[in-house]
Design a protein around this motif. Structure first.
Motif, PDB file in Angstrom:
ATOM      1  N   CYS A   1       0.974  -1.246   0.011  1.00 54.66           N
ATOM      2  CA  CYS A   1      -0.197   0.373   0.076  1.00 54.66           C
ATOM      3  C   CYS A   1       0.803   1.261   0.010  1.00 54.66           C
ATOM      4  N   GLU A   2       0.622   2.170  -0.724  1.00 56.64           N
ATOM      5  CA  GLU A   2       1.452   3.105  -0.543  1.00 56.64           C
ATOM      6  C   GLU A   2       2.678   3.536  -1.328  1.00 56.64           C
ATOM      7  N   GLY A   3       3.083   2.581  -2.256  1.00 61.10           N
ATOM      8  CA  GLY A   3       4.300   2.079  -2.428  1.00 61.10           C
ATOM      9  C   GLY A   3       4.529   2.971  -3.494  1.00 61.10           C
ATOM     10  N   VAL A   4       5.728   2.997  -4.299  1.00 60.72           N
ATOM     11  CA  VAL A   4       6.359   4.052  -5.096  1.00 60.72           C
ATOM     12  C   VAL A   4       7.135   2.848  -6.746  1.00 60.72           C
ATOM     13  N   GLN A   5       6.565   3.123  -7.853  1.00 59.15           N
ATOM     14  CA  GLN A   5       7.176   2.242  -8.763  1.00 59.15           C
ATOM     15  C   GLN A   5       8.518   3.346  -9.687  1.00 59.15           C
ATOM     16  N   LYS A   6       9.397   2.634  -9.903  1.00 54.04           N
ATOM     17  CA  LYS A   6      10.285   3.528 -10.965  1.00 54.04           C
ATOM     18  C   LYS A   6      10.948   2.679 -11.560  1.00 54.04           C
ATOM     19  N   ARG A   7      11.548   3.245 -12.910  1.00 53.69           N
ATOM     20  CA  ARG A   7      11.756   3.257 -13.811  1.00 53.69           C
ATOM     21  C   ARG A   7      13.512   4.358 -14.502  1.00 53.69           C
ATOM     22  N   ARG A   8      13.998   2.935 -15.328  1.00 56.36           N
ATOM     23  CA  ARG A   8      15.004   3.772 -15.815  1.00 56.36           C
ATOM     24  C   ARG A   8      14.676   5.088 -17.581  1.00 56.36           C
TER      25      ARG A   8
ATOM     26  N   ILE B   1       8.937  10.915 -16.642  1.00 57.97           N
ATOM     27  CA  ILE B   1       9.034  10.666 -15.199  1.00 57.97           C
ATOM     28  C   ILE B   1       9.429   9.326 -14.280  1.00 57.97           C
ATOM     29  N   SER B   2      10.907   9.327 -13.834  1.00 59.34           N
ATOM     30  CA  SER B   2      11.384   7.910 -13.282  1.00 59.34           C
ATOM     31  C   SER B   2      10.565   7.344 -12.263  1.00 59.34           C
ATOM     32  N   GLN B   3       9.554   7.683 -11.519  1.00 64.08           N
ATOM     33  CA  GLN B   3       8.749   7.152  -9.929  1.00 64.08           C
ATOM     34  C   GLN B   3       7.562   7.394 -10.305  1.00 64.08           C
ATOM     35  N   ARG B   4       6.216   6.928 -10.046  1.00 61.46           N
ATOM     36  CA  ARG B   4       4.997   7.218  -9.239  1.00 61.46           C
ATOM     37  C   ARG B   4       4.538   6.077  -8.821  1.00 61.46           C
TER      38      ARG B   4
END
Length: 352
Positions: free
Chosen positions: A236-243, A274-277
């Motif tokens: 819950c309420e985490g963060v996803q990142k990408r290059r 954006i690199s994260q959401r």
């Protein structure tokens, strides 16, 4: 008369003995001195020797007769007075040679010209060395003076520097280099001269090109590219990142990562992705929701007040009423009071 005749008879044999050198004079009273004959001719034309005969001469006291005596008789008087028997003669011997300096550089920077050098006659003796007239060497050596000038041809050639980088980062461009002219000096080293000197003596076709075309391959279309998002960091309420990176797209559709991110900033008008959401569901929070207290049940004297207390499940997007057990199990403690004592305010009515 008879006395004079006797004197003559004694004198004649005596003088004859002196003249014929048959008498050394050792038993005669006489004076002695050194005498020298004239010097002989010089043994050589330069740095030769002359000799002469030195002898001891005696002269009797009574008759005054002169005769050659033993040298010992002269040396008894003063041996230092004996004249020398030889001496140096002739001019000082000397050798003559031509001395030539190194040839100077050609008077022409490129092509035919003249070279000069200094040539002098040198006189060498045991004591000194001097420069003398050219005629002294010509007479002494029997050879003419070496040349002081000659024809020459300066060896000139074009040279080039390294090529510059291509003017274009992709596709067609131009690269440049420097061109210079150099010649070989007498020392063997190369000397850079004005390029027009080579142009004056060499065909124009021999001059190397100043520039040439270059091609670094297909030009890239630079755009931002993003890899897929990774897993959520929390349920819950985490963060996803990408290059997110700058990519070079080729006409065939393939792409490679560009080392310089400014290329995308210059070529791609779109904003960088954006690199994260945020990700995951909203994390719920249990809390007691307390309503307002009611009015006191008694208008005068003791009474009680009531209020509503509910357990609320609160998220970022919603609030839901749940059972009291959810709050008691997560928050601990007890449910807040829903009733309390109160005292109504009595009004005093005045009597008749």
């Amino acid at each position: 008369m008879a006395q004079c005749l006797l004197h003559s008879l004694v004198t004649v044999p005596f003088l004859l003995a002196l003249v014929t050198s048959q008498w050394s004079g050792e038993d005669v009273d006489a004076t002695y001195r050194w005498l020298a004959k004239p010097y002989t001719a010089c043994s050589k034309t330069c740095e030769g020797t002359q000799t002469r005969r030195v002898y001891c001469e005696g002269r009797t006291w009574d008759f005054g007769a002169v005769f050659e005596a033993d040298e010992d008789l002269c040396e008894l008087d003063d041996p230092r007075l004996k004249p020398i028997e030889s001496r140096s003669c002739g001019v000082e011997c000397a050798n003559y040679t031509w001395i030539a300096d190194r040839w100077q550089d050609c008077t022409s920077i490129c092509g035919y010209g003249k070279q000069l050098r200094r040539v002098v006659c040198q006189k060498i003796t045991r004591l000194y060395t001097i420069v003398t007239s050219d005629n002294d060497c010509i007479v002494a050596l029997g050879v003419p003076k070496p040349d002081t000038s000659r024809r020459c041809n300066s060896d000139c050639a074009y040279g080039t520097g390294p090529w510059s980088a291509c003017s274009a980062t992709c596709g067609n461009g131009t690269r440049y280099r420097t061109i210079f002219c150099s010649r070989t000096k007498m020392s063997g080293t190369r000397q850079t001269v004005t390029i027009s000197n080579c142009d004056d003596v060499m065909p124009l076709d021999d001059r190397p090109p100043l520039y040439q075309a270059c091609n670094l391959g297909f030009c890239c279309a630079y755009r931002w590219k993003a890899d897929p998002y990774g897993q959520c960091s929390r349920i819950c309420e985490g963060v996803q990142k990408r290059r997110v990176y700058c990519a070079c797209y080729y006409p065939n559709g393939s792409s490679t990562s560009a080392s310089d991110t400014t290329l995308c900033k210059n070529y791609d008008p779109l904003w960088k992705p954006i690199s994260q959401r945020s990700c995951g569901t909203a994390c719920p929070t249990n809390t007691w929701r307390e309503g307002a207290w009611s009015s006191c049940s008694a208008l005068c004297g003791p009474g009680f007040q009531r209020r509503q207390v509910t357990c609320q499940l609160v998220t970022k997007i919603s609030t839901t009423t749940v059972s009291d057990y959810d709050c008691l199990s997560t928050l601990g403690g007890s449910k807040p009071s829903t009733i309390r004592c109160c005292l109504g305010k009595c009004k005093i009515v005045p009597g008749p």
